[in-house]
Write an enzyme that holds these catalytic residues in place. Sequence first.
Site, PDB file in Angstrom:
ATOM      1  N   GLY A  87      -4.275  -6.736 -16.351  1.00  0.00           N
ATOM      2  CA  GLY A  87      -5.116  -5.706 -15.754  1.00  0.00           C
ATOM      3  C   GLY A  87      -5.183  -4.477 -16.620  1.00  0.00           C
ATOM      4  N   ASP A 125      -8.866   1.424  -3.778  1.00  0.00           N
ATOM      5  CA  ASP A 125      -9.308   0.362  -4.692  1.00  0.00           C
ATOM      6  C   ASP A 125      -9.269  -1.003  -3.997  1.00  0.00           C
ATOM      7  OD1 ASP A 125     -10.334  -0.600  -7.065  1.00  0.00           O
ATOM      8  OD2 ASP A 125      -8.396  -0.825  -8.030  1.00  0.00           O
ATOM      9  N   VAL A 165       0.814  -9.157 -15.393  1.00  0.00           N
ATOM     10  CA  VAL A 165       1.517  -9.703 -14.241  1.00  0.00           C
ATOM     11  C   VAL A 165       2.168 -11.017 -14.655  1.00  0.00           C
ATOM     12  CG1 VAL A 165       1.329 -10.507 -11.872  1.00  0.00           C
ATOM     13  CG2 VAL A 165      -0.106  -8.618 -12.655  1.00  0.00           C
ATOM     14  N   GLY A 191      -1.548  -3.083 -17.284  1.00  0.00           N
ATOM     15  CA  GLY A 191      -0.483  -3.934 -17.791  1.00  0.00           C
ATOM     16  C   GLY A 191      -0.703  -5.388 -17.467  1.00  0.00           C
ATOM     17  N   LYS A 242       4.877  -7.039 -12.014  1.00  0.00           N
ATOM     18  CA  LYS A 242       3.813  -6.313 -12.708  1.00  0.00           C
ATOM     19  C   LYS A 242       4.454  -5.347 -13.692  1.00  0.00           C
ATOM     20  CE  LYS A 242       1.110  -3.266 -10.586  1.00  0.00           C
ATOM     21  NZ  LYS A 242      -0.014  -2.727  -9.786  1.00  0.00           N
ATOM     22  N   ILE A 268       0.602 -14.448 -16.006  1.00  0.00           N
ATOM     23  CA  ILE A 268      -0.436 -15.046 -15.149  1.00  0.00           C
ATOM     24  C   ILE A 268      -1.635 -14.134 -14.962  1.00  0.00           C
ATOM     25  CG2 ILE A 268       1.166 -16.522 -13.881  1.00  0.00           C
ATOM     26  CD1 ILE A 268       1.113 -14.457 -11.610  1.00  0.00           C
ATOM     27  N   GLY A 269      -1.594 -12.920 -15.465  1.00  0.00           N
ATOM     28  CA  GLY A 269      -2.735 -12.033 -15.294  1.00  0.00           C
ATOM     29  C   GLY A 269      -2.599 -10.777 -16.113  1.00  0.00           C
TER      30      GLY A 269
END
Length: 908
Positions: free
Chosen positions: A629, A759, A634, A632, A650, A626-627
């Site tokens: 970054g 962050d 997710v 790595g 993750k 689903i994602g």
Amino acid sequence: MTSSSSVIFFLSLFSLISLSFSQRTQISSEKQTLLQIKDDWGNPTALASWSNSTSSNYCNWTGIACSADGSVTELVLSNEGIPGDVPSSICQLKSLSRLDLFNNEITGSFPQFLSNCTNLQYLDLSQNYFVGVLPSNLDQVLPNITNLYLSQNNFTGSLAYNLFSPGYIPEEYGRLTKLTYLFMANANLEGEIPISLTNLTQLELLDLSWNNLHGIIPPGIWSFSNLQYLYLYKSNLSGEIMFVNRSCSAESLVVLLMNQLSGSIPESFGTLRNLSVLYLYNNNLTGPIPESFGTLQNLSSLFLSYNKLSGEIPANICYHGSLTSLILSNNILNGSIPKSLGQCPELFYLEVDNNQLIGEVPSGLWQMQKLTKVIMNNNMLSGELPSRLQWNLTVLEIENNLFSGIVPTSAGHLHVFKAGRNNFTGIHPGLVAGMPQLLTLDLSENNISGEIPALIGSLESLSMLNLSHNKISGEIPASIGSMSLIILDLSSNNLSGNIPSELGNAKFIFLNLSLNDLSGRIPYAIDTKAYDESFMWNLKLCSSISMNGVRMCRGGSNSSHGLRNLFIALGVIVFVVFAIVMLCLKRDYRKRKDAFDPTMWKLTSFQRLNFTENSIIRGITNENLIGTGGAGQVYCVTVDNHAGEVLAVKKIYNKTKLDIKVEHEFESEVKILGSIRHSNIIRLLCCISSTDSKLLVYEYMKNGSLDRWLHEKRRVLVGPAEAPTMSLDWPTRLRITIGAARGLCYMHHECETPIVHHDVKSSNILLDEEFKAKIADFGVARILIKPGMPETVSALAGSFGYMAPECAYTRKLNEKVDVYSFGVVLLELTTGREAHDGGDHGSLAEWAWWHIKEGSSIHNCIEKGMRGTQCIDEIEVVFKLGIICTGTLPSTRPTMKDVLSILLKYDA
């Protein structure tokens, strides 16, 4: 009727006619003036009731208050959305004493013509769009003013939370002798406090905090008889407190003076008979604590920590029983804790750590019903603790003292008990049942003998247990393996017997059983290099691998271990050959690269789980991605338990052996999220690691990231989740904002050591199915070494558009970098723009500041879809708060506690 009677009659009739005519003339004049004001403002909708109808009584119009003779005395038009400049026709209302235009859309420069409003005493122009320089001759413009509010505008002069360039407090402000409130916090002021301000003897509030002032506090300020609030903290004021005795008529007095003050605390402070709160911490004060503090009947909070105060704590410090907080840590106080503190019924917090206190603690202290937190570390206090501590106590820290006897058996709500480096001799078995909510138990470096209570495993919430450097004997209870421990230190004792195999069920991030008399084999689950220094100097203990300070196992069932090692070696050879084949067959390699062997993974849990690592590993497929970054991917994984629980995983992978940065990010996230609990911080359930990949398993947030909802139209969503079908309305955005602020406030102000995220951004604020916000992604977070002390970070952290300016020129960063980033999120929520969307100005923060400095309307900065809502005033306040949070200098930014306090004012 006689002639004389006729004359009197006609004179009286003439007087009545003249008076009636005069009143009608005045009424007509006032009404026409109000209609002129309405016209000058462009006939705004808010003034629709201001009508020329003969039946309309202007004293009943919106915002109008009149005296008995029909003169307009008050014009209160706050929160009405009125635009344009203040019309000069207002001063034609000759009896006007109150003008309140709070939170409108009024523009222009400061209306100096208000000098013609000769009876004006109350003026509120705050939260508008005024620009330009405030006049230095305010005393001449507003000679009778008693209440003046000009905050949250765009003035380039003075007063609180305006976006000023550096400037001085004008001497002329000292002529505003009828002023009762002077609020100039966070106004970028510099220079000294002018002596002329001591002429403002009617002041009830003086707030000059969060500025760059220097010099002394003018002694005359202490002579203000009506003063209730004196806020001079977070500036650079120095010198001694030159107190002038005074008689205060105010019901209470709050004094906050955290600066660089020196000298002693004046004994004459005792004449401040209504002093209720005194904050003098973080100064350079010396000498004793004044005995006169004991005479103050209303003193509730006394904060004197981080000074160089000496002498004894006054014996009568709680004579009147009103103290709720006494914070005296980090001084050089000596003597004993006075008995009066054992008879202080309202006391909540007591902190006297890092002093030179001696003697026994008053017995009554441990039984006070409202006491929740006691910190006494690093003194020379002695005596025994009672067997039962009062029920509401949640934190007790008494490390590095001389306490002796048996560890208490009962404290029902105690979460943290740190009593290391004392002379305790035993642990009562009843401790287990008497402290069911313990999270941290540290009894290291005492003289405790006997065995570890067998029922210790029933402390289900315990995450840290340290019993090292004692004289504890017997075997390690097997029940320890069923606990939620992530830190276990039993080193330097007399423990014997085998290490229970059940310890392999625990998921330790720190384990130390060294320097005991343990024997036998180390259980297979913890016989790994991860615990290479956990078992040293146990001469009867052996390991099947080469471990530091532990001998290799020989003979007996060693052959089975050798056979196991042979199979492992053969497996390695097969794996190498297989890898070569896979490299040759790239297509097959790509298809199989996500297939994992569960036996190669290690699970570390942070709470009880109802799934296995196999369930997670099987879910790491492209279909569940689903994602993606920087470190790595997710995945959304549904595990095969009874509830069909949905989790977010993750995967952090190492591309090369040299990818140390990713390794550090993983360790940081595990360390932080595994040790904190808050409803607005993402919940880390467990981590699963192998030699080249690491999986972090979180609760699943159904509505994804805030970034996705704010900016979805500008990017393509990766993965199976559906794109948002609606935009977030303002109440939802405000609720998200408050939730995220709560999470950051907890990290900065409520953790044992402050946590800086480094962050913060909208993509790291996740939303559950009810749009509750949770802070996530702690990959670059750092735990500060000491509260309030900056930490040197090893690399530049953060994301473009969110990084505070100081990130570019220093590595000594503190919590204010998170405040800056959160300010950018506030700007995103109110403008709809992305953090990097500043056009020619670079970032969003720079774009917003440019608009403010140019005098542009905040209304035009707000996202178009929200400009016509009823919440526009709240939206503009949050926009302004975003501006304040993104100040260039860290010292000018508020704390997250201040930010949360402001946001909560608008929480329905």
